[in-house]
Each structure stands twice: as C-alpha cells, then as structure tokens.
Motif scaffolding. Sequence first.
Motif, PDB file in Angstrom:
ATOM      1  N   UNK A  36      16.388  -9.327 -10.540  1.00 30.72           N
ATOM      2  CA  UNK A  36      16.602 -10.775 -10.612  1.00 30.72           C
ATOM      3  C   UNK A  36      15.299 -11.557 -10.601  1.00 30.72           C
ATOM      4  N   UNK A  37      14.392 -11.219  -9.693  1.00 30.04           N
ATOM      5  CA  UNK A  37      13.147 -11.978  -9.561  1.00 30.04           C
ATOM      6  C   UNK A  37      12.238 -11.796 -10.770  1.00 30.04           C
ATOM      7  N   UNK A  38      12.111 -10.559 -11.246  1.00 28.06           N
ATOM      8  CA  UNK A  38      11.205 -10.340 -12.375  1.00 28.06           C
ATOM      9  C   UNK A  38      11.785 -10.934 -13.652  1.00 28.06           C
ATOM     10  N   UNK A  39      13.098 -10.929 -13.805  1.00 33.09           N
ATOM     11  CA  UNK A  39      13.688 -11.536 -14.993  1.00 33.09           C
ATOM     12  C   UNK A  39      13.471 -13.046 -14.979  1.00 33.09           C
ATOM     13  N   UNK A  40      13.543 -13.654 -13.806  1.00 39.97           N
ATOM     14  CA  UNK A  40      13.260 -15.081 -13.701  1.00 39.97           C
ATOM     15  C   UNK A  40      11.815 -15.375 -14.086  1.00 39.97           C
ATOM     16  N   UNK A  41      10.887 -14.545 -13.640  1.00 41.36           N
ATOM     17  CA  UNK A  41       9.480 -14.726 -14.016  1.00 41.36           C
ATOM     18  C   UNK A  41       9.283 -14.512 -15.518  1.00 41.36           C
ATOM     19  N   UNK A  42      10.004 -13.559 -16.086  1.00 37.82           N
ATOM     20  CA  UNK A  42       9.934 -13.318 -17.523  1.00 37.82           C
ATOM     21  C   UNK A  42      10.413 -14.551 -18.290  1.00 37.82           C
ATOM     22  N   UNK A  43      11.497 -15.154 -17.856  1.00 41.60           N
ATOM     23  CA  UNK A  43      12.035 -16.352 -18.520  1.00 41.60           C
ATOM     24  C   UNK A  43      11.042 -17.517 -18.443  1.00 41.60           C
ATOM     25  N   UNK A  44      10.278 -17.549 -17.365  1.00 44.62           N
ATOM     26  CA  UNK A  44       9.290 -18.624 -17.201  1.00 44.62           C
ATOM     27  C   UNK A  44       7.960 -18.280 -17.854  1.00 44.62           C
ATOM     28  N   UNK A  45       7.925 -17.159 -18.602  1.00 40.43           N
ATOM     29  CA  UNK A  45       6.738 -16.738 -19.353  1.00 40.43           C
ATOM     30  C   UNK A  45       5.508 -16.585 -18.456  1.00 40.43           C
ATOM     31  N   UNK A  46       5.706 -15.879 -17.349  1.00 38.55           N
ATOM     32  CA  UNK A  46       4.601 -15.568 -16.448  1.00 38.55           C
ATOM     33  C   UNK A  46       3.740 -14.492 -17.113  1.00 38.55           C
ATOM     34  N   UNK A  47       2.602 -14.875 -17.648  1.00 43.27           N
ATOM     35  CA  UNK A  47       1.788 -13.960 -18.439  1.00 43.27           C
ATOM     36  C   UNK A  47       1.005 -12.961 -17.602  1.00 43.27           C
ATOM     37  N   UNK A  48       1.203 -12.958 -16.292  1.00 41.45           N
ATOM     38  CA  UNK A  48       0.663 -11.867 -15.489  1.00 41.45           C
ATOM     39  C   UNK A  48       1.533 -10.619 -15.635  1.00 41.45           C
ATOM     40  N   UNK A  49       2.730 -10.772 -16.198  1.00 43.54           N
ATOM     41  CA  UNK A  49       3.625  -9.641 -16.408  1.00 43.54           C
ATOM     42  C   UNK A  49       3.314  -8.976 -17.746  1.00 43.54           C
ATOM     43  N   UNK A  50       3.098  -7.677 -17.778  1.00 38.96           N
ATOM     44  CA  UNK A  50       2.868  -6.997 -19.057  1.00 38.96           C
ATOM     45  C   UNK A  50       3.993  -7.224 -20.067  1.00 38.96           C
ATOM     46  N   UNK A  51       5.226  -7.339 -19.609  1.00 37.24           N
ATOM     47  CA  UNK A  51       6.346  -7.549 -20.526  1.00 37.24           C
ATOM     48  C   UNK A  51       6.262  -8.886 -21.247  1.00 37.24           C
ATOM     49  N   UNK A  52       5.692  -9.889 -20.604  1.00 34.99           N
ATOM     50  CA  UNK A  52       5.560 -11.204 -21.239  1.00 34.99           C
ATOM     51  C   UNK A  52       4.473 -11.185 -22.309  1.00 34.99           C
ATOM     52  N   UNK A  53       3.497 -10.315 -22.151  1.00 36.19           N
ATOM     53  CA  UNK A  53       2.415 -10.206 -23.134  1.00 36.19           C
ATOM     54  C   UNK A  53       2.830  -9.404 -24.367  1.00 36.19           C
ATOM     55  N   UNK A  54       4.019  -8.868 -24.348  1.00 35.04           N
ATOM     56  CA  UNK A  54       4.566  -8.087 -25.455  1.00 35.04           C
ATOM     57  C   UNK A  54       5.036  -9.035 -26.556  1.00 35.04           C
ATOM     58  N   UNK A  55       4.495  -8.863 -27.778  1.00 41.09           N
ATOM     59  CA  UNK A  55       4.806  -9.755 -28.895  1.00 41.09           C
ATOM     60  C   UNK A  55       5.239  -8.924 -30.107  1.00 41.09           C
TER      61      UNK A  55
END
Length: 251
Positions: A207-226
Amino acid sequence: MTELPKIKYEILADADALSKQVADWLLDIASGTSGTVAICLSGGNTPRRLYERLAAAPYRDRFPWSRTHVFWGDERFVPRDDPLSNYRMANNALLSRVPIPAANIHPIPTEGLTPEEAARRYEQELKSFYEATRGETMRRLFNATLLGLGEDGHLASLFPGTDALQERERWVVAVLGVKAETRITLTYPALENSSNTAFLVAGEGKNKVLDRFRRHDETLPAVRFKPLGELRVVADESAAGARDLHERTQN
C-alpha cells in the motif's frame, strides 16, 4: 522536469481477480501478435497465481505456446532446482504444464560460471533473439513484460542506491551484496524495450509503496522506469487502499 509516462491503473477486488485480468491481457496480446511472441516473466509470490491460471483451461488451450518465447527479468544466482529460483517457480506453476517447446524457454544461467559471466551470456542471448526477430512484426524486444513492485520500490533486481540503476549500455548485470543471494537482472534498457508492460501489485504490504509510485516519487527505481510501450499497474484493493477505485488513468 522528466516527462511522466502515461499509466493505466486497474484496481481489482483481490489477487484472484488480478490474475484473471492479467491472463486475459496476455492472451489478447499473444493472440493479436503474428509471428513470435516474447514475454518477460517476473518472479516472486504475486505472479504465481497468474502462472497457475495460464496453465489451466481455457488459457492452456488457447494460448499460442508454439510461437511463444519466455525470458526472465531477474534471477537469484542459485541452482534451477533451488526453492528460491524464479525459473523453478515459473516452471512448476506454468511451463511444465503447457505445450511450450523447450527451445522457447530462456532461463538466466546460474550454474557453472560466475555471476558476471552469467550476465554477459544472457545479454548475448537476448541480443541474438532480438536480431533474429526484428524482421517480424514484433518491433520491441518483448511483446509483454511482467514486473513486481518491491516494498522499497525496486523492480526486477534494480534496487535503490545500486550501480545497476545508472547502467544504460549493458542489458544484463550482476547485482552483488544487496541481498543474501547474488542477483542477475535485466537493466532499464532491456526492460523498457517492451510493447506492453504491467506491474502486478497485491497485498496490504504494498500500500505505501504504491502510493509513493502514484505520487511519482523518483527515489523509487520503479518510478524511473520509462517503457517504450504501454504501461499499466494492475493492483488488488488491498494494495491500492481504495475500494471504490476501479480504474484510473494518470499522466
């Protein structure tokens, strides 16, 4: 500011509904593709139910297994019969139960060579496959890529703070000293070269990491995935934390 990819969010009632949704999605992609179908599999617990579903009717009988090739996004550097092996899980849940030719299964090598040698060998296998199929209608390395979302935001074995996150030339690298087992992982250039990509996210622990992903937290490697193709996040309600949210599209 980095341009954000368009992401389709699909929120399903539970893990069983999630597995059916993704199985239908994969079948649609495979059935709509002429020639070779290349799928990059994910390890971990979440996709097991999906693999078991694909191995049962009606998917087992309708999927074009004879022209489907499977690869892995990452692997623990353990023997193939080790309980921690991503190959072992996928083979037991899916591959040994469907009529896919043995030559179409491309596990990451983990025995009889060093992790660095394994990474080089798998990169060469990926590149050879890509060159051999580029003349077909498949314009990407993979037609579909399955990814998990770690609680720390990692995808495949691209963990926060590791050198692998900066790699833009090599397609496969060894990751040592982060987890108890050495990992072999595809890098961003290979994982992003997919026509369709889905993050599978299940359970309250996400739940917490998905919320951060939705907010485009670019400290997450998954958010840097393009990815080059379409990107979707398929989650159950426990992971999404929003029971009234059934579908959401976000730029």
